[in-house]
Motif scaffolding. Structure first.
Motif, PDB file in Angstrom:
ATOM      1  N   TYR A 110     -13.415  13.165 -31.079  1.00 45.27           N
ATOM      2  CA  TYR A 110     -12.361  12.231 -30.658  1.00 45.27           C
ATOM      3  C   TYR A 110     -12.568  11.745 -29.224  1.00 45.27           C
ATOM      4  CZ  TYR A 110      -7.767  10.293 -29.652  1.00 45.27           C
ATOM      5  OH  TYR A 110      -6.747   9.456 -29.288  1.00 45.27           O
ATOM      6  N   ASN A 111     -12.741  12.664 -28.301  1.00 46.22           N
ATOM      7  CA  ASN A 111     -12.903  12.277 -26.894  1.00 46.22           C
ATOM      8  C   ASN A 111     -14.197  11.513 -26.653  1.00 46.22           C
ATOM      9  OD1 ASN A 111     -10.440  13.283 -25.994  1.00 46.22           O
ATOM     10  ND2 ASN A 111     -11.282  15.332 -25.736  1.00 46.22           N
ATOM     11  N   ASP A 112     -15.226  11.817 -27.427  1.00 51.85           N
ATOM     12  CA  ASP A 112     -16.492  11.090 -27.291  1.00 51.85           C
ATOM     13  C   ASP A 112     -16.332   9.618 -27.656  1.00 51.85           C
ATOM     14  OD1 ASP A 112     -18.034  13.353 -26.525  1.00 51.85           O
ATOM     15  OD2 ASP A 112     -18.180  13.965 -28.620  1.00 51.85           O
ATOM     16  N   LEU A 113     -15.369   9.323 -28.511  1.00 53.51           N
ATOM     17  CA  LEU A 113     -15.158   7.949 -28.980  1.00 53.51           C
ATOM     18  C   LEU A 113     -14.015   7.226 -28.255  1.00 53.51           C
ATOM     19  CD1 LEU A 113     -15.715   8.674 -32.748  1.00 53.51           C
ATOM     20  CD2 LEU A 113     -17.061   7.085 -31.379  1.00 53.51           C
ATOM     21  N   MET A 114     -13.458   7.833 -27.235  1.00 57.01           N
ATOM     22  CA  MET A 114     -12.340   7.208 -26.519  1.00 57.01           C
ATOM     23  C   MET A 114     -12.702   5.851 -25.917  1.00 57.01           C
ATOM     24  SD  MET A 114      -9.345   8.415 -26.692  1.00 57.01           S
ATOM     25  CE  MET A 114      -8.556   7.609 -25.309  1.00 57.01           C
ATOM     26  N   PHE A 115     -13.977   5.585 -25.717  1.00 53.20           N
ATOM     27  CA  PHE A 115     -14.378   4.277 -25.194  1.00 53.20           C
ATOM     28  C   PHE A 115     -13.986   3.148 -26.147  1.00 53.20           C
ATOM     29  CE2 PHE A 115     -18.012   5.640 -27.706  1.00 53.20           C
ATOM     30  CZ  PHE A 115     -18.455   4.485 -28.335  1.00 53.20           C
ATOM     31  N   LEU A 116     -13.709   3.482 -27.405  1.00 55.03           N
ATOM     32  CA  LEU A 116     -13.296   2.479 -28.388  1.00 55.03           C
ATOM     33  C   LEU A 116     -11.816   2.112 -28.265  1.00 55.03           C
ATOM     34  CD1 LEU A 116     -15.046   3.846 -31.606  1.00 55.03           C
ATOM     35  CD2 LEU A 116     -15.749   1.891 -30.213  1.00 55.03           C
ATOM     36  N   ALA A 117     -11.047   2.923 -27.580  1.00 55.74           N
ATOM     37  CA  ALA A 117      -9.592   2.747 -27.533  1.00 55.74           C
ATOM     38  C   ALA A 117      -9.181   1.346 -27.076  1.00 55.74           C
ATOM     39  CB  ALA A 117      -8.956   3.803 -26.637  1.00 55.74           C
ATOM     40  N   ASP A 118      -9.884   0.789 -26.112  1.00 52.70           N
ATOM     41  CA  ASP A 118      -9.528  -0.538 -25.601  1.00 52.70           C
ATOM     42  C   ASP A 118      -9.933  -1.669 -26.539  1.00 52.70           C
ATOM     43  OD1 ASP A 118      -8.457   0.608 -23.329  1.00 52.70           O
ATOM     44  OD2 ASP A 118     -10.312   0.408 -22.180  1.00 52.70           O
ATOM     45  N   THR A 119     -10.801  -1.388 -27.480  1.00 50.58           N
ATOM     46  CA  THR A 119     -11.284  -2.449 -28.374  1.00 50.58           C
ATOM     47  C   THR A 119     -10.569  -2.459 -29.715  1.00 50.58           C
ATOM     48  OG1 THR A 119     -13.044  -1.076 -29.313  1.00 50.58           O
ATOM     49  CG2 THR A 119     -13.574  -2.339 -27.325  1.00 50.58           C
ATOM     50  N   ILE A 120      -9.681  -1.503 -29.927  1.00 52.63           N
ATOM     51  CA  ILE A 120      -8.993  -1.384 -31.213  1.00 52.63           C
ATOM     52  C   ILE A 120      -7.577  -1.924 -31.092  1.00 52.63           C
ATOM     53  CG2 ILE A 120      -8.082   0.249 -32.895  1.00 52.63           C
ATOM     54  CD1 ILE A 120     -10.492   2.036 -32.147  1.00 52.63           C
ATOM     55  N   LYS A 121      -7.231  -2.799 -32.010  1.00 50.45           N
ATOM     56  CA  LYS A 121      -5.869  -3.321 -32.063  1.00 50.45           C
ATOM     57  C   LYS A 121      -5.229  -2.781 -33.332  1.00 50.45           C
ATOM     58  CE  LYS A 121      -6.835  -7.446 -29.454  1.00 50.45           C
ATOM     59  NZ  LYS A 121      -6.903  -8.890 -29.415  1.00 50.45           N
ATOM     60  N   HIS A 122      -4.151  -2.042 -33.153  1.00 52.86           N
ATOM     61  CA  HIS A 122      -3.465  -1.449 -34.299  1.00 52.86           C
ATOM     62  C   HIS A 122      -2.507  -2.446 -34.918  1.00 52.86           C
ATOM     63  CE1 HIS A 122      -5.004   2.572 -33.644  1.00 52.86           C
ATOM     64  NE2 HIS A 122      -4.848   2.346 -32.357  1.00 52.86           N
TER      65      HIS A 122
END
Length: 124
Positions: A110-122
């Motif tokens: 999960y933490n390794d993929l946190m860089f995706l958080a800004d690119t995901i729109k829920h």
């Protein structure tokens, strides 16, 4: 004990082997923003992306095809989105009761993929 097979049918007696490969994929993809960020100019360049996925697969410690790497990253991203959604939903809205328990992901990547958080729109 849990056993998993690789693409050649060889048994992986340790899940950490596939986890290390996942971490390797994540690390390389993270450095290539156009593979996951729709705001990047090259994001819509399918030839460039296909070449990048192929190159990533060839450069992994355990060689994979570009299609396999792209598919695996899509799976990892999808899992991250589900986990992230749980975190966001558990936070509640402002004004909600303070006794609300915030979800803490147990997934190792999960933490390794946190860089995706800004690119995901829920979606709502």
């Amino acid at each position: 004990m849990f056993y998993k097979e690789d693409e050649d049918g060889n048994l992986l007696d340790d899940i950490s082997e596939s986890k290390e490969l996942d971490k390797e994929i994540i690390s390389i993809v993270r450095a290539n923003r156009f593979l996951y960020n729709k705001n990047e100019k090259l994001y819509s360049n399918t030839q460039m992306k296909r070449l990048a996925w192929t190159t990533i697969g060839e450069n992994l410690s355990k060689k994979k095809t570009g299609v396999e790497v792209e598919h695996r990253f899509a799976q990892l991203r999808q899992r991250f989105v589900k986990e992230r959604k749980k975190v966001i939903q558990s936070q509640g809205r402002s004004g909600a009761g303070a006794s609300h328990q915030i979800y803490t992901p147990q997934w190792d990547l999960y933490n390794d993929l946190m860089f995706l958080a800004d690119t995901i729109k829920h979606r709502k």
